[in-house]
Design an enzyme around this catalytic site. Structure first.
Site, PDB file in Angstrom:
ATOM      1  N   ASN A 105       0.839  -1.196   0.000  1.00 13.71           N
ATOM      2  CA  ASN A 105       0.000   0.000   0.000  1.00 13.71           C
ATOM      3  C   ASN A 105       0.876   1.249   0.000  1.00 13.71           C
ATOM      4  O   ASN A 105       2.105   1.153   0.021  1.00 13.71           O
ATOM      5  CB  ASN A 105      -0.961  -0.015   1.199  1.00 13.71           C
ATOM      6  CG  ASN A 105      -0.205  -0.083   2.503  1.00 13.71           C
ATOM      7  OD1 ASN A 105       0.527   0.835   2.852  1.00 13.71           O
ATOM      8  ND2 ASN A 105      -0.351  -1.191   3.224  1.00 13.71           N
TER       9      ASN A 105
ATOM     10  N   ASP B 137      -4.087  -6.512   5.222  1.00 17.09           N
ATOM     11  CA  ASP B 137      -5.057  -7.393   5.875  1.00 17.09           C
ATOM     12  C   ASP B 137      -4.981  -8.817   5.333  1.00 17.09           C
ATOM     13  O   ASP B 137      -5.322  -9.770   6.027  1.00 17.09           O
ATOM     14  CB  ASP B 137      -6.478  -6.844   5.666  1.00 17.09           C
ATOM     15  CG  ASP B 137      -6.695  -5.572   6.465  1.00 17.09           C
ATOM     16  OD1 ASP B 137      -6.163  -5.498   7.592  1.00 17.09           O
ATOM     17  OD2 ASP B 137      -7.361  -4.639   5.960  1.00 17.09           O
TER      18      ASP B 137
ATOM     19  N   LYS C 117       9.033 -17.111 -10.278  1.00 20.74           N
ATOM     20  CA  LYS C 117       8.278 -16.013 -10.870  1.00 20.74           C
ATOM     21  C   LYS C 117       7.096 -16.578 -11.674  1.00 20.74           C
ATOM     22  O   LYS C 117       7.279 -17.495 -12.486  1.00 20.74           O
ATOM     23  CB  LYS C 117       9.197 -15.194 -11.788  1.00 20.74           C
ATOM     24  CG  LYS C 117       8.517 -13.967 -12.322  1.00 20.74           C
ATOM     25  CD  LYS C 117       9.439 -13.147 -13.203  1.00 20.74           C
ATOM     26  CE  LYS C 117       8.622 -12.060 -13.873  1.00 20.74           C
ATOM     27  NZ  LYS C 117       9.281 -11.525 -15.050  1.00 20.74           N
TER      28      LYS C 117
ATOM     29  N   PRO D  99      -2.658 -12.085  10.442  1.00 21.21           N
ATOM     30  CA  PRO D  99      -3.014 -11.862  11.850  1.00 21.21           C
ATOM     31  C   PRO D  99      -3.172 -10.368  12.095  1.00 21.21           C
ATOM     32  O   PRO D  99      -2.490  -9.562  11.462  1.00 21.21           O
ATOM     33  CB  PRO D  99      -1.800 -12.406  12.612  1.00 21.21           C
ATOM     34  CG  PRO D  99      -0.677 -12.409  11.628  1.00 21.21           C
ATOM     35  CD  PRO D  99      -1.291 -12.584  10.271  1.00 21.21           C
TER      36      PRO D  99
ATOM     37  N   ILE E 168      -2.207  -7.679  14.280  1.00 14.61           N
ATOM     38  CA  ILE E 168      -1.152  -7.499  15.295  1.00 14.61           C
ATOM     39  C   ILE E 168      -1.689  -6.723  16.490  1.00 14.61           C
ATOM     40  O   ILE E 168      -1.503  -7.113  17.648  1.00 14.61           O
ATOM     41  CB  ILE E 168       0.069  -6.771  14.676  1.00 14.61           C
ATOM     42  CG1 ILE E 168       0.554  -7.508  13.425  1.00 14.61           C
ATOM     43  CG2 ILE E 168       1.191  -6.635  15.702  1.00 14.61           C
ATOM     44  CD1 ILE E 168       1.569  -6.741  12.594  1.00 14.61           C
TER      45      ILE E 168
ATOM     46  N   PHE F 189      -4.332   3.082  14.790  1.00 14.12           N
ATOM     47  CA  PHE F 189      -4.643   4.100  13.794  1.00 14.12           C
ATOM     48  C   PHE F 189      -5.749   3.557  12.904  1.00 14.12           C
ATOM     49  O   PHE F 189      -5.821   2.355  12.671  1.00 14.12           O
ATOM     50  CB  PHE F 189      -3.396   4.425  12.954  1.00 14.12           C
ATOM     51  CG  PHE F 189      -2.635   5.589  13.506  1.00 14.12           C
ATOM     52  CD1 PHE F 189      -1.944   5.472  14.698  1.00 14.12           C
ATOM     53  CD2 PHE F 189      -2.629   6.810  12.842  1.00 14.12           C
ATOM     54  CE1 PHE F 189      -1.256   6.549  15.227  1.00 14.12           C
ATOM     55  CE2 PHE F 189      -1.943   7.897  13.354  1.00 14.12           C
ATOM     56  CZ  PHE F 189      -1.261   7.766  14.553  1.00 14.12           C
TER      57      PHE F 189
ATOM     58  N   LYS G 192     -13.665   0.298  15.547  1.00 20.59           N
ATOM     59  CA  LYS G 192     -12.392  -0.409  15.725  1.00 20.59           C
ATOM     60  C   LYS G 192     -11.898  -0.354  17.151  1.00 20.59           C
ATOM     61  O   LYS G 192     -11.330  -1.320  17.669  1.00 20.59           O
ATOM     62  CB  LYS G 192     -11.321   0.199  14.811  1.00 20.59           C
ATOM     63  CG  LYS G 192     -11.243  -0.518  13.509  1.00 20.59           C
ATOM     64  CD  LYS G 192     -10.285   0.127  12.570  1.00 20.59           C
ATOM     65  CE  LYS G 192     -10.881  -0.019  11.184  1.00 20.59           C
ATOM     66  NZ  LYS G 192     -10.169   0.694  10.186  1.00 20.59           N
TER      67      LYS G 192
ATOM     68  N   LYS H 169     -11.375  -4.026  18.657  1.00 15.37           N
ATOM     69  CA  LYS H 169     -10.014  -4.497  18.948  1.00 15.37           C
ATOM     70  C   LYS H 169      -9.665  -4.366  20.424  1.00 15.37           C
ATOM     71  O   LYS H 169      -8.549  -4.705  20.827  1.00 15.37           O
ATOM     72  CB  LYS H 169      -8.990  -3.730  18.097  1.00 15.37           C
ATOM     73  CG  LYS H 169      -9.205  -3.904  16.589  1.00 15.37           C
ATOM     74  CD  LYS H 169      -8.008  -3.429  15.772  1.00 15.37           C
ATOM     75  CE  LYS H 169      -8.366  -3.389  14.300  1.00 15.37           C
ATOM     76  NZ  LYS H 169      -7.248  -3.693  13.407  1.00 15.37           N
TER      77      LYS H 169
HETATM   78  O1  C5P Z   1      -8.663  -2.927  10.903  1.00 17.30           O
HETATM   79  P1  C5P Z   1      -7.723  -1.893  10.382  1.00 17.30           P
HETATM   80  O2  C5P Z   1      -6.663  -2.456   9.488  1.00 17.30           O
HETATM   81  O3  C5P Z   1      -8.363  -0.720   9.736  1.00 17.30           O
HETATM   82  O4  C5P Z   1      -7.043  -1.335  11.711  1.00 17.30           O
HETATM   83  C1  C5P Z   1      -6.020  -0.408  11.682  1.00 17.30           C
HETATM   84  C2  C5P Z   1      -5.161  -0.533  12.919  1.00 17.30           C
HETATM   85  O5  C5P Z   1      -4.866  -1.900  13.188  1.00 17.30           O
HETATM   86  C3  C5P Z   1      -3.829   0.129  12.765  1.00 17.30           C
HETATM   87  O6  C5P Z   1      -3.412   0.581  14.031  1.00 17.30           O
HETATM   88  C4  C5P Z   1      -2.955  -1.001  12.239  1.00 17.30           C
HETATM   89  O7  C5P Z   1      -1.589  -0.743  12.539  1.00 17.30           O
HETATM   90  C5  C5P Z   1      -3.497  -2.186  12.978  1.00 17.30           C
HETATM   91  N1  C5P Z   1      -3.437  -3.458  12.236  1.00 17.30           N
HETATM   92  C6  C5P Z   1      -2.610  -4.490  12.682  1.00 17.30           C
HETATM   93  N2  C5P Z   1      -2.570  -5.680  12.022  1.00 17.30           N
HETATM   94  C7  C5P Z   1      -3.337  -5.888  10.937  1.00 17.30           C
HETATM   95  C8  C5P Z   1      -4.194  -4.878  10.469  1.00 17.30           C
HETATM   96  C9  C5P Z   1      -4.196  -3.673  11.144  1.00 17.30           C
HETATM   97  O8  C5P Z   1      -1.893  -4.275  13.676  1.00 17.30           O
HETATM   98  N3  C5P Z   1      -3.291  -7.067  10.329  1.00 17.30           N
END
Ligand code: C5P
Length: 413
Positions: free
Chosen positions: A210, A279, A289, A305, A307, A323, A337, A341
């Protein structure tokens, strides 16, 4: 190390003979990496020309409050907002009295009144004026309002007398300004920050990723180190220098980032998850390749996962901040969120359409259970400091209630 790297110093110059030393001050501030803008009072321009400060700061000098052109370029409110520190050097007895009175009838006093950043003054005047009860009272009032008084020094004065009232030397002022940034509010804390994008391999040469530049996370790591914390920064692939005093661990994929974070988490009292973690990842990355083939191709993805959620679910979870980068309904999604979370705080920002990612500035809306605050558009460096102030306040109030135990923290109450 450049102690003032990227800091915005707004230098107010008032009408005293020491104004000539402020020209050297600008040079020395810039040598330490600061960006300097100069506001001069009318009296100051009688001692040194605006052109001198313009040449040394590399920026137009601001002198007028009611100048339509100047105000449309950068008016008194923008100047005040821009400043990380407002330093008035030299500060004459008259200007000090104007600060105390809350006057706003010239540009510099209006900037002071509109400034909610740190303010410092370097008084410079004849020793009898400095000792006058009126000046003493004014200095005591400003000290009580949180203004830092730098100096004055003792010694021979321009008027031929000797005593207290000389402006500090430029080198001493630069050190004092650098000291203003060492707030120490996170001293004793172990802060873990994730930043940047992750890359999810499709094959040895291709990946899904991204547009995250990592700048916000790096600014937060820098601000946390500045605030005295021991900081570890787990970074995805970005093109940024490591902030001073920060330990950096480079990772590539979400799985790598997850492992690096979990490795560090037992020693962490504050986890700030700024990374734009992918995600999903390709279900079966190819060892070779992938060849071009006729017809449509489809890609099977599996979830990575989360995190942040995993950290928040740990039995001895640190204080967790996430964030939420969204393109629409930013605050609603962020609130969801925060709850889903089970984290302590979330900073929401709009991304896409020239906003958020890959830019120097940003705006945030910060939410926590029972509160919220908008942080207006500003540089990521400035926003990072404001966000850390908010985090610190929440962190302390939760620690006081015994809901998190700052593992390596001092008594933060
Ligand atoms: O669910 P979303 O991706 O929008 O959530 C964003 C927040 O979750 C951010 O703080 C991002 O660093 C964290 N995040 C994470 N692991 C993921 C997806 C998002 O720690 N796989």
């Amino acid at each position: 190390m450049n102690t003032l790297s990227g800091k915005h110093i707004l230098l107010g110059v008032t009408g005293g003979i020491a104004a000539y030393k402020s020209a050297e001050l600008v040079r020395q501030l810039r040598r330490q990496g600061a960006e300097v803008r100069v506001v001069m009072t009318a009296a100051a321009t009688g001692f040194v020309t605006p052109l001198t400060f313009q040449a040394l700061s590399g920026q137009p000098v601001h002198t007028e409050l009611l100048d339509a052109d100047a105000e449309s370029a950068m008016g008194h409110i923008e100047l005040a907002r821009w400043a990380d520190v407002l330093l008035v050097a030299p500060a004459t007895a008259d200007f000090i009295a104007r600060m105390v009175a809350g006057r706003a009838d010239d540009l510099l006093s209006a900037v002071y009144l509109a400034c909610d950043s740190r303010v410092a003054i370097a008084p410079a005047m004849n020793r009898v004026m400095w000792d006058n009860a009126a000046t003493r009272d004014n200095i005591a009032t400003l000290t009580g309002r949180g203004v830092q008084i730098l100096g004055p020094d003792e010694g021979l004065q321009a008027c031929g007398e000797s005593g207290p009232g000389r402006m500090l030397e430029p080198g001493q002022l630069v050190d004092a300004v650098a000291e203003l940034f060492n707030t120490g509010v996170l001293a004793g804390q172990h802060v873990l920050v994730t930043a940047g994008p992750t890359r999810e391999a499709l094959d040895p040469v291709r990946y899904i990723s991204n547009r995250s530049s990592g700048r916000m996370g790096f600014a937060i790591a820098a601000a946390a180190a500045e605030a005295g914390a021991q900081v570890t920064l787990v970074s995805g692939p970005v093109n940024l220098p490591t902030p001073a005093g920060v330990q950096r661990l480079d990772v590539v994929s979400a799985a790598d980032m997850h492992a690096a974070v979990m490795n560090q988490i037992a020693a962490t009292s504050l986890f700030i998850s700024v990374a734009a973690v992918a995600d999903y990842r390709p279900a079966t990355p190819s060892a070779q390749k992938i060849k071009k083939q006729a017809g449509e191709q489809s890609l099977q993805l599996v979830a990575n996962p989360d995190i942040l959620a995993d950290v928040a679910a740990l039995p001895n979870a640190p204080f967790t901040v996430g964030f939420a980068a969204e393109t629409e309904q930013v605050i609603d999604h962020a609130r969801e969120k925060l709850q889903a979370k089970h984290i302590n705080m979330i900073a929401a920002n709009v991304v896409g359409d020239q906003q958020g990612f890959d830019r120097e500035d940003n705006a945030l809306h910060v939410l926590w259970p029972g509160g919220e605050q908008a942080l207006a558009r500003a540089s990521k460096t400035r926003l990072a400091r404001q966000l850390l102030d908010l985090i610190n306040r929440q962190f302390n109030s939760i620690a006081r209630e015994g809901k998190v135990i700052p593992l390596h923290g001092k008594d933060s109450a």
